[in-house]
Design a protein around this motif. Structure first.
Motif, mmCIF file in Angstrom:
data_model
loop_
_atom_site.group_PDB
_atom_site.id
_atom_site.type_symbol
_atom_site.label_atom_id
_atom_site.label_comp_id
_atom_site.label_asym_id
_atom_site.label_seq_id
_atom_site.Cartn_x
_atom_site.Cartn_y
_atom_site.Cartn_z
ATOM 1 N N ARG A 59 -2.255 1.237 22.255
ATOM 2 C CA ARG A 59 -1.502 0.895 21.037
ATOM 3 C C ARG A 59 -2.061 -0.379 20.409
ATOM 4 N NH1 ARG A 59 2.704 2.889 24.138
ATOM 5 N NH2 ARG A 59 3.247 0.828 24.888
ATOM 6 N N GLN A 60 -2.403 -1.325 21.267
ATOM 7 C CA GLN A 60 -2.958 -2.586 20.765
ATOM 8 C C GLN A 60 -4.291 -2.340 20.040
ATOM 9 O OE1 GLN A 60 -3.629 -5.456 23.862
ATOM 10 N NE2 GLN A 60 -4.296 -7.048 22.422
ATOM 11 N N VAL A 61 -5.137 -1.513 20.656
ATOM 12 C CA VAL A 61 -6.440 -1.239 20.042
ATOM 13 C C VAL A 61 -6.247 -0.516 18.711
ATOM 14 C CG1 VAL A 61 -8.559 0.126 20.264
ATOM 15 C CG2 VAL A 61 -7.748 -1.222 22.203
ATOM 16 N N ALA A 62 -5.285 0.416 18.684
ATOM 17 C CA ALA A 62 -5.054 1.165 17.441
ATOM 18 C C ALA A 62 -4.634 0.206 16.325
ATOM 19 C CB ALA A 62 -3.994 2.237 17.671
ATOM 20 N N LEU A 63 -3.726 -0.723 16.654
ATOM 21 C CA LEU A 63 -3.267 -1.687 15.655
ATOM 22 C C LEU A 63 -4.422 -2.574 15.208
ATOM 23 C CD1 LEU A 63 -0.695 -2.545 14.221
ATOM 24 C CD2 LEU A 63 -0.308 -4.244 16.015
ATOM 25 N N TRP A 64 -5.239 -2.973 16.178
ATOM 26 C CA TRP A 64 -6.379 -3.825 15.856
ATOM 27 C C TRP A 64 -7.328 -3.101 14.899
ATOM 28 C CZ3 TRP A 64 -11.634 -3.503 16.261
ATOM 29 C CH2 TRP A 64 -12.331 -4.687 15.963
ATOM 30 N N VAL A 65 -7.615 -1.821 15.209
ATOM 31 C CA VAL A 65 -8.527 -1.040 14.364
ATOM 32 C C VAL A 65 -7.967 -0.966 12.946
ATOM 33 C CG1 VAL A 65 -9.450 1.290 13.945
ATOM 34 C CG2 VAL A 65 -9.514 0.323 16.249
ATOM 35 N N LEU A 66 -6.647 -0.746 12.872
ATOM 36 C CA LEU A 66 -5.995 -0.649 11.561
ATOM 37 C C LEU A 66 -6.148 -1.947 10.779
ATOM 38 C CD1 LEU A 66 -4.318 1.955 10.925
ATOM 39 C CD2 LEU A 66 -2.302 0.471 10.978
ATOM 40 N N ALA A 71 -8.811 -5.481 6.781
ATOM 41 C CA ALA A 71 -9.525 -6.730 6.479
ATOM 42 C C ALA A 71 -10.875 -6.415 5.843
ATOM 43 C CB ALA A 71 -9.709 -7.546 7.765
ATOM 44 N N LEU A 72 -11.512 -5.366 6.365
ATOM 45 C CA LEU A 72 -12.811 -4.958 5.835
ATOM 46 C C LEU A 72 -12.674 -4.525 4.375
ATOM 47 C CD1 LEU A 72 -15.429 -4.838 7.560
ATOM 48 C CD2 LEU A 72 -15.243 -2.346 7.422
ATOM 49 N N ALA A 76 -14.338 -6.164 1.111
ATOM 50 C CA ALA A 76 -15.125 -5.398 0.139
ATOM 51 C C ALA A 76 -14.587 -5.638 -1.272
ATOM 52 C CB ALA A 76 -15.086 -3.910 0.489
ATOM 53 N N ALA A 77 -13.227 -5.668 -1.369
ATOM 54 C CA ALA A 77 -12.611 -5.910 -2.680
ATOM 55 C C ALA A 77 -13.008 -7.303 -3.181
ATOM 56 C CB ALA A 77 -11.101 -5.774 -2.572
ATOM 57 N N ALA A 78 -13.050 -8.268 -2.291
ATOM 58 C CA ALA A 78 -13.414 -9.640 -2.664
ATOM 59 C C ALA A 78 -14.825 -9.695 -3.235
ATOM 60 C CB ALA A 78 -13.294 -10.564 -1.439
ATOM 61 N N MET A 79 -15.708 -8.891 -2.642
ATOM 62 C CA MET A 79 -17.080 -8.854 -3.146
ATOM 63 C C MET A 79 -17.112 -8.283 -4.571
ATOM 64 S SD MET A 79 -18.974 -9.802 -0.556
ATOM 65 C CE MET A 79 -20.588 -9.069 -0.555
ATOM 66 N N ALA A 80 -16.278 -7.229 -4.752
ATOM 67 C CA ALA A 80 -16.343 -6.515 -6.027
ATOM 68 C C ALA A 80 -15.605 -7.254 -7.147
ATOM 69 C CB ALA A 80 -15.779 -5.110 -5.850
ATOM 70 N N TRP A 81 -14.515 -7.921 -6.801
ATOM 71 C CA TRP A 81 -13.601 -8.467 -7.799
ATOM 72 C C TRP A 81 -13.757 -9.976 -7.831
ATOM 73 C CZ3 TRP A 81 -7.671 -7.058 -7.641
ATOM 74 C CH2 TRP A 81 -7.116 -7.310 -8.907
ATOM 75 N N GLY A 91 -7.312 -13.647 2.480
ATOM 76 C CA GLY A 91 -6.418 -12.634 3.045
ATOM 77 C C GLY A 91 -7.106 -11.852 4.151
ATOM 78 N N ALA A 92 -8.374 -11.484 3.909
ATOM 79 C CA ALA A 92 -9.117 -10.726 4.918
ATOM 80 C C ALA A 92 -9.234 -11.536 6.207
ATOM 81 C CB ALA A 92 -10.501 -10.361 4.386
ATOM 82 N N LEU A 93 -9.536 -12.829 6.041
ATOM 83 C CA LEU A 93 -9.684 -13.690 7.226
ATOM 84 C C LEU A 93 -8.369 -13.817 7.989
ATOM 85 C CD1 LEU A 93 -12.065 -16.555 6.071
ATOM 86 C CD2 LEU A 93 -12.432 -14.796 7.836
ATOM 87 N N ILE A 94 -7.267 -13.989 7.218
ATOM 88 C CA ILE A 94 -5.959 -14.136 7.870
ATOM 89 C C ILE A 94 -5.612 -12.854 8.639
ATOM 90 C CG2 ILE A 94 -3.473 -14.340 7.417
ATOM 91 C CD1 ILE A 94 -4.245 -16.257 5.114
ATOM 92 N N LEU A 95 -5.886 -11.706 7.996
ATOM 93 C CA LEU A 95 -5.615 -10.427 8.670
ATOM 94 C C LEU A 95 -6.377 -10.340 9.990
ATOM 95 C CD1 LEU A 95 -5.621 -7.434 6.165
ATOM 96 C CD2 LEU A 95 -3.956 -7.937 7.959
#
Ligand code: HEC
Length: 391
Positions: A59-66, A71-72, A76-81, A91-95
């Motif tokens: 469950r922990q790994v699943a949450l981490w993957v999510l 964050a990824l 990506a949005a940060a790069m584009a926008w 936000g990505a870093l905090i996540l």
């Protein structure tokens, strides 16, 4: 989603990603070929066996993957926008920081070049029979003639050989078993506990011995616990049927139920039964007596006799096995028994199926029908590292 489903998903995803990485590296020329298959080039792999045992970790790994995935996306949005770059990146870093990072020692396991190798034997009876001979010659002195780890040399070793009946062979990746048999084992101090056999057994021979060990472990289960605690595929053989010229592999009938009968001179001919395709093993004369399919193979007779825990085919005459539509051996009946019952289901889930799994208006089935109903209500769900069927 329940934890078992989640664990299954994670297991399959982890294996698929790693196999994908291996194929890609191999295609780019970055992974060697070892023992005939692409070699895993890293010293570590994902410890799928821990994910399978430990629901909390899964469950922990699943949450981490999510969260890492999210964050990824933000990154990506940060790069584009461009105008929102800073808050999005933050936000990505905090996540990432908040994501529940799983402990590395549980997530990673040491790997060997053959960690992702697959056995090429197809569980062929000829290979099993060959493996049984090699096992007696090279391994039985320590591991015991039945694989219980009580061979004549066992007591003199610094480490007692493990019993193979406890599911060990099903808990490990087959490629890692291959590696251990070929290169030997060591204790924590680096002292050898089992010799390696790379010098005396070819890769093919080693795969054959591993199949033979599974058959021995199953036979031991059948003898001592009246169960095959781990699912076994039906040993494969060439089958001749009246309706077609030339032999066909047993796998040709995948999708149908099979009944395998071990031939014997003094036994009455098995009667054809519409619920199965019946295959008589070990004799070429049976065809004339009205049996549809035969497999005239002494090796097949040996492999099936051993699945029953019997030392040779002579003693196994009259044994019957039922193979389910997916190709797993599920039930066995010894000669002289007056028919089948649910107790003959040697490959089964621990608990009986709930009563409501029967159609409400159907009367309870008896004998062979009950056995078939239960077998099909409890399909073998796994052929995966470390988890028995029936979960
Ligand atoms: C000299 C005695 C000896 C011989 C011969 C021997 N083994 Fe072993 N084997 C051991 C011991 C001892 C262990 C446990 C070693 C350990 O856990 O460090 C072991 C462990 C194993 C394991 C378990 C590996 C694991 O993943 O935990 C397998 C599989 C195995 N042996 C297969 C074989 C096969 C196949 C042969 C014959 C080709 C063979 N062994 C011959 C002593 C022996």
């Amino acid at each position: 989603m329940d934890t078992t489903t989640l664990q299954n998903l994670l297991l399959q995803a982890a294996q698929a990603v790693q196999r994908g990485v291996l194929q890609a590296l191999h295609a780019l020329g970055l992974a060697d070929t070892v023992h005939g298959q692409p070699a895993w080039p890293l010293a570590w792999r994902i410890a799928v066996e821990n994910l399978v045992i430990d629901g909390g970790l899964a469950r922990q790994v699943a949450l981490w993957v999510l969260m890492a995935g999210l964050a990824l996306l933000w990154a990506a949005a940060a790069m584009a926008w461009r105008r929102r770059r800073l808050p999005l990146a933050a936000g990505a870093l905090i996540l990432l920081a908040l994501a529940p990072w799983p402990p590395a020692h549980l997530l990673w396991a040491p790997a060997v070049p053959t960690s992702f190798h697959r056995s090429p034997t197809g569980f062929e009876a000829t290979r099993i029979a060959q493996g049984l001979k090699l096992y007696q010659a090279h391994c039985a002195a320590c591991h015991g003639h039945d694989g219980r780890g009580e061979g004549p040399l066992a007591a003199s070793l610094p480490t007692w050989p493990p019993t193979l009946s406890a599911g060990l062979l099903w808990k490990r990746a087959e490629g890692e078993l291959l590696w251990r048999v070929q290169h030997g084992l060591h204790d924590r101090q680096g002292r050898p506990t089992m010799p390696g056999f790379a010098g005396s057994l070819s890769t093919d021979d080693t795969w054959a011995v591993l199949d033979a060990m599974k058959v021995l472990a199953a036979g031991d289960g059948a003898t001592r616990q009246a169960a095959w605690p781990w699912p076994v595929t039906a040993p494969q053989m060439a089958v001749d049927c009246a309706d077609a010229p030339g032999p066909r592999p047993l796998a040709h009938w995948r999708g149908q139920r099979l009944r395998i009968v071990l031939a014997g001179a003094a036994l009455p001919q098995p009667i054809e039964d519409p619920r199965f395709v019946t295959v008589v093993v070990g004799s070429s004369q049976t065809r004339a007596a009205g049996v549809e399919c035969t497999a005239a193979s002494a090796d097949a007779a040996t492999a099936y006799a051993r699945l029953a825990g019997l030392p040779d085919a002579q003693q196994a005459a009259g044994l019957q096995f039922i193979v389910d539509r997916q190709g797993w051996v599920r039930a066995m009946s010894r000669p002289g028994r007056g028919g089948w019952s649910e107790d003959d289901l040697l490959c089964r889930a621990e608990a009986a199926p709930p009563a409501q799994s029967r159609a409400a208006d159907a009367p309870p089935a008896a004998g062979l029908d009950a056995l078939i109903a239960r077998m099909e209500a409890e399909p073998v769900e796994v052929a995966r590292l470390g988890v028995p069927h029936g979960r």
